[in-house]
Motif scaffolding. Structure first.
Motif, PDB file in Angstrom:
ATOM      1  N   PHE A 208      40.433  43.086  39.749  1.00 21.83           N
ATOM      2  CA  PHE A 208      41.209  41.992  39.172  1.00 21.83           C
ATOM      3  C   PHE A 208      40.259  40.908  38.661  1.00 21.83           C
ATOM      4  CE2 PHE A 208      43.835  44.164  42.186  1.00 21.83           C
ATOM      5  CZ  PHE A 208      45.111  44.254  41.382  1.00 21.83           C
ATOM      6  N   GLY A 210      41.115  37.994  38.005  1.00 22.70           N
ATOM      7  CA  GLY A 210      41.797  36.626  38.579  1.00 22.70           C
ATOM      8  C   GLY A 210      42.730  36.125  37.612  1.00 22.70           C
ATOM      9  N   THR A 213      47.906  36.277  37.522  1.00 26.77           N
ATOM     10  CA  THR A 213      47.780  36.155  38.957  1.00 26.77           C
ATOM     11  C   THR A 213      49.233  36.620  39.648  1.00 26.77           C
ATOM     12  OG1 THR A 213      46.464  34.320  38.611  1.00 26.77           O
ATOM     13  CG2 THR A 213      47.161  35.005  40.704  1.00 26.77           C
ATOM     14  N   ALA A 220      47.864  44.399  43.568  1.00 26.86           N
ATOM     15  CA  ALA A 220      46.952  44.313  44.761  1.00 26.86           C
ATOM     16  C   ALA A 220      47.815  44.850  45.982  1.00 26.86           C
ATOM     17  CB  ALA A 220      46.234  43.131  44.774  1.00 26.86           C
ATOM     18  N   VAL A 232      38.240  41.621  43.544  1.00 34.20           N
ATOM     19  CA  VAL A 232      38.808  40.370  42.979  1.00 34.20           C
ATOM     20  C   VAL A 232      37.548  39.779  42.367  1.00 34.20           C
ATOM     21  CG1 VAL A 232      40.075  38.330  42.968  1.00 34.20           C
ATOM     22  CG2 VAL A 232      40.754  40.521  44.035  1.00 34.20           C
ATOM     23  N   LEU A 244      45.702  36.144  45.524  1.00 27.76           N
ATOM     24  CA  LEU A 244      44.891  37.383  45.101  1.00 27.76           C
ATOM     25  C   LEU A 244      43.732  37.714  45.983  1.00 27.76           C
ATOM     26  CD1 LEU A 244      45.199  39.780  42.993  1.00 27.76           C
ATOM     27  CD2 LEU A 244      43.958  38.414  41.655  1.00 27.76           C
ATOM     28  N   ALA A 248      41.779  40.809  48.935  1.00 30.46           N
ATOM     29  CA  ALA A 248      40.530  41.384  48.368  1.00 30.46           C
ATOM     30  C   ALA A 248      39.855  42.064  49.592  1.00 30.46           C
ATOM     31  CB  ALA A 248      39.790  40.480  47.762  1.00 30.46           C
TER      32      ALA A 248
END
Length: 510
Positions: A208, A210, A213, A220, A232, A244, A248
């Protein structure tokens, strides 16, 4: 009308015999695109087909001629659009007029660029994004296809323009300034269970950048439930990015993100604070431009750390230990090359024939307890982080929502069980520190740094997906980023496998 422009552009494109003529015609007719939009891909595709011959004929350089043994699917969700790149001799002052030295139109967007880098290294990427239903979007799709990127999950917003970015490349200062115009947002409701299942089917890794979102968090979390690793990117402050980041396994940040996010004055303290704020992340990489990259790596679960009693500042490790090690390695290599009267060995040759040498990597012996520098002021850091969040909101045409950029309140609402559990296992941060230098690239070979971070992340995706050790992944990422910088724009300079030495790409050859 739109159809008339498409017809005219098609006829014009057929009559043109070079790319620069096409760009001038395209931009003068309709700068937002109506039919023959992203044709930088035509030129780039022709060149990539000739790269193998040119790379392998360069002073005996032998590039990798081995494809990956199996197809490895990686998913990327985030930005995808078009870049209008204007190269100028020097950045203009306010109210000043100047002419471009070169103008190019290319595909862009962090996620799309990173996946392009990964595709040229041999992976099979799938992109999840949203673009317009316009001719510009048609060109975006075509360029992604030419690099083998699956676009089945690219949503088209009819009646909306595709995202695009104006980029001013300052040749004198070595900077690039970006002004982005977003397209229609990808709504969370568009990420239904059926689409998510199709996206994640067979994926080895999900990345991702960012953006998007709220919808990205849904994908995610679904990936985590399926035990698919999540990477991420934290390039800059974005609304709800902390939600997010909490999902990660791996995080890659830009040089300025840690200080903006944490408010810490020094970069080393900011990197440490960022890692502490993400207790579930296995490692955090921060790219630092010409200063290389820093990796903070947590010990695997179950590691016996009873004998790990060292306590040092991250600043001290980087400046007094690892930095000098890299400098000594660089000097030794230069002296050896000078004594032998031969150039340093190349591990990559760019499309224009530039020879690129591998950088160096230095790491701490084992894991150490990382502490902050003396004199750190947490209250000042809080104020600076708040100011940075409000500044980021204003720059993103989102003034008044600074708290969502800072992550105020999101830790409590967005923290998953895995994060909460990790946060209670041990105070402070035990970690291994790795410092990687940039690749060996002549300064006069640098044409543009646009997309250098994206190419770095695309290489990290390759390293994770193929099982490259982390030091080898950092070396590969530095070389790919350097090769990218030899051309204007984010994608034309990205290397294919035959431009890279086997030992950079093959896990067992490192």
């Amino acid at each position: 009308n739109k159809a008339g422009f498409r017809t005219y552009n098609q006829a014009t494109a057929n009559a043109l015999d070079n790319y620069s003529q096409m760009v001038r015609t395209f931009t003068s007719i309709n700068p937002f695109g109506t039919g023959r939009a992203v044709t930088a891909g035509w030129c780039r595709q022709f060149r990539s087909n000739s790269m193998r011959v040119r790379a392998n004929c360069n002073s005996g350089f032998q590039g990798c001629d081995q494809p990956l043994e199996r197809r490895i699917k990686v998913v990327g969700m985030g930005s995808c659009g078009v870049d209008y790149l204007a190269s100028v001799a020097a950045y203009p002052r306010p109210d000043e007029k100047l002419r471009t030295e070169k103008l190019e139109t290319q595909g862009g967007g962090n996620c799309a660029n990173a996946l392009t880098a990964a595709a040229r290294l041999g992976l099979a990427p799938t992109i999840v994004t949203k673009i317009g239903g316009d001719g510009l979007g048609d060109g975006i799709i075509s360029e992604l296809h030419r690099d083998g990127i699956d676009t089945a999950h690219v949503l088209r917003a009819e009646g909306h323009p595709s995202p695009f970015t104006y980029i001013i490349v300052d040749r004198q200062g070595g900077t690039r300034t970006c002004i982005h115009t977003p397209g229609a947002p990808l709504e969370p409701s568009e990420m239904d269970d059926r689409r998510i299942a199709s996206i994640l089917d067979g994926a080895a890794l999900v990345y991702f950048d960012g953006r998007l979102t709220e919808a990205a968090v849904l994908l995610a979390r679904a990936a985590r439930l399926r035990k698919i690793p999540v990477l991420v990117e934290a390039e800059r402050l974005r609304p709800s990015l902390e939600l997010l980041l909490a999902e990660a396994d791996y995080v890659v940040t830009s040089a300025h993100f840690p200080q903006d996010w944490t408010g810490e004055t020094g970069l080393a303290d900011a990197i440490l604070a960022t890692a502490e704020r993400l207790p579930a992340a296995r490692w955090v990489i921060t790219t630092m431009g010409t200063r290389g990259a820093v990796l903070l790596e947590r010990p695997p679960a179950g590691t016996d750390l009873r004998n790990e009693v060292q306590e040092r500042t991250l600043e001290g490790i980087l400046t007094a230990e690892l930095g000098p090690q890299l400098e000594a390695a660089r000097n030794t290599a230069a002296a050896a090359a000078a004594a032998a009267a031969v150039p340093s060995p190349a591990v990559c040759v760019s499309a224009s024939g530039v020879r690129i040498g591998a950088g160096s990597v230095a790491a701490t012996e084992g894991y150490v307890r990382l502490v902050y520098t003396s004199g750190r002021d947490p209250s000042q850091a809080t104020r600076q982080a708040q100011a940075a969040a409000h500044r980021a909101a204003a720059l993103n045409a989102d003034a008044g929502r600074g708290d969502s950029y800072r992550g105020s309140g999101s830790t409590a609402t967005g923290t998953t069980t895995r994060v909460a559990a990790a946060a209670t296992t041990a105070p402070g941060l035990m970690g291994r520190v790795t410092l990687a230098s940039i690749a060996d690239l002549p300064k006069d070979a640098v044409a543009d740094t646009t997309g250098a971070g994206d190419s770095f992340i695309g290489s990290v995706l390759y390293g994770l997906a193929t099982g490259l050790p982390l030091p080898a992944t950092l070396r590969l990422a530095a070389v790919v980023a350097a090769c990218k910088c030899t051309e204007l724009g984010a994608r034309p300079g990205l290397p294919i496998r035959s431009q890279l030495a086997l030992e950079l790409l093959h896990p067992t050859a490192v």
